[in-house]
Design an enzyme around this catalytic site. Sequence first.
Site, mmCIF file in Angstrom:
data_model
loop_
_atom_site.group_PDB
_atom_site.id
_atom_site.type_symbol
_atom_site.label_atom_id
_atom_site.label_comp_id
_atom_site.label_asym_id
_atom_site.label_seq_id
_atom_site.Cartn_x
_atom_site.Cartn_y
_atom_site.Cartn_z
ATOM 1 N N ASP A 81 -3.330 -10.259 -2.130
ATOM 2 C CA ASP A 81 -3.841 -9.708 -0.870
ATOM 3 C C ASP A 81 -5.291 -9.267 -1.070
ATOM 4 O OD1 ASP A 81 -2.581 -8.396 1.877
ATOM 5 O OD2 ASP A 81 -4.233 -7.206 1.068
ATOM 6 N N ASP A 128 -5.136 -12.491 3.768
ATOM 7 C CA ASP A 128 -6.315 -11.876 4.360
ATOM 8 C C ASP A 128 -7.575 -12.038 3.522
ATOM 9 O OD1 ASP A 128 -5.126 -10.266 2.488
ATOM 10 O OD2 ASP A 128 -5.052 -8.476 3.745
ATOM 11 N N HIS A 179 -6.715 -6.688 -0.253
ATOM 12 C CA HIS A 179 -6.784 -5.265 -0.582
ATOM 13 C C HIS A 179 -5.966 -4.973 -1.841
ATOM 14 C CE1 HIS A 179 -7.260 -5.416 3.928
ATOM 15 N NE2 HIS A 179 -8.398 -4.882 3.523
ATOM 16 N N HIS A 206 0.807 -1.226 0.000
ATOM 17 C CA HIS A 206 0.000 0.000 0.000
ATOM 18 C C HIS A 206 0.840 1.276 0.000
ATOM 19 C CE1 HIS A 206 -3.697 -2.113 0.385
ATOM 20 N NE2 HIS A 206 -3.503 -2.529 1.619
#
Length: 338
Positions: free
Chosen positions: A177, A268, A179, A140
């Site tokens: 991931d 996740d 996200h 990120h």
Amino acid sequence: PTGYAWQEAFGWHFGGMSFHERPCKRTLFVQPIQHVETPESKRRIHSLLQVSGLLKETVPIDSLPATLDEVLRVHSQEYLTKLTELSECEGGDAGDCAPFSPGGLGIALLAAGSAISMVNAVLDERIVNGYCLLRPPGHHAERDRGRGFCLLNNIAIAAKHAIEVRGLERIVIIDWDVHHGNGTQQAFYDSDKVMFISIHQDRNYPLDSGFADELGQGLGLGFNCNLPLPPGSGDGAYREAIRAACSLAETSFGDEKPQLIMISCGFDCSFFDPLGSMMCHSETFRYLTQQVKELADRCCSGKLILLHEVLRAWIRFDLNPSCIYRADTLKCTRLSVV
């Protein structure tokens, strides 16, 4: 052989206390909890590899902290100055929900350096593939700010090293991931040397990126592919997505094959993660890893590096290791039962 990178210092990165995932500020009415990105889940992974005997079958990859020049290939000088000042004082927030404690920059530099060391080990053919169990995570982190628990973009820094120092021209990065890998997308959005593919939950985090129409720009047009999946997607959806991603990756550079496959490996999208809404289980991660390993075998003599992003679950720490256990098909195929 398979390389493996873990430093106890990674466990010393501390995001502080929080209200859910937000850094804690004083309040009279909400009791803070331990930050959801904790060292415990990663230590349990390392412990499982040790107790299972798998650790003996890997090659330990030692590393030095990334240098400022290596980091500046991805991040701005202004951002590094901010991180340095905060790290030398009482810590703080690197940007958007990226808290860290005093000395946190040093740990982040070590994580990025471990990723670079793994790239060198693979390209020098000391190992065939490798897994970096890193903290803090990185995908990120953008050029000018940290986001989503990430300070430095480990995979982008390592890929830039592979391009600018080792001379590679065709790298595939797949991010699974839950996200969107917004920072990695930003780092290579105008590059035709990296094919970036992100499989993630639609409109989870960040809310403003990860859409299917984000295709790259300039020389990078067509070298960015987002595969946003709806909340509730599980094993079947991820199997279809990774097959599509691997097919695209193999043909993304035309008649020439990728020279290196790199994975932002988040766990996740599992059903127990508190910040995602997906329904994957341990066998899903085994399948994902098998698919990218086969891709690397077809394209680049097995050159494959997985960089750990996030594995949370302060609800059920006991479930965390089963995901990595199933995923570790890099070295061994005897993990069909846990």
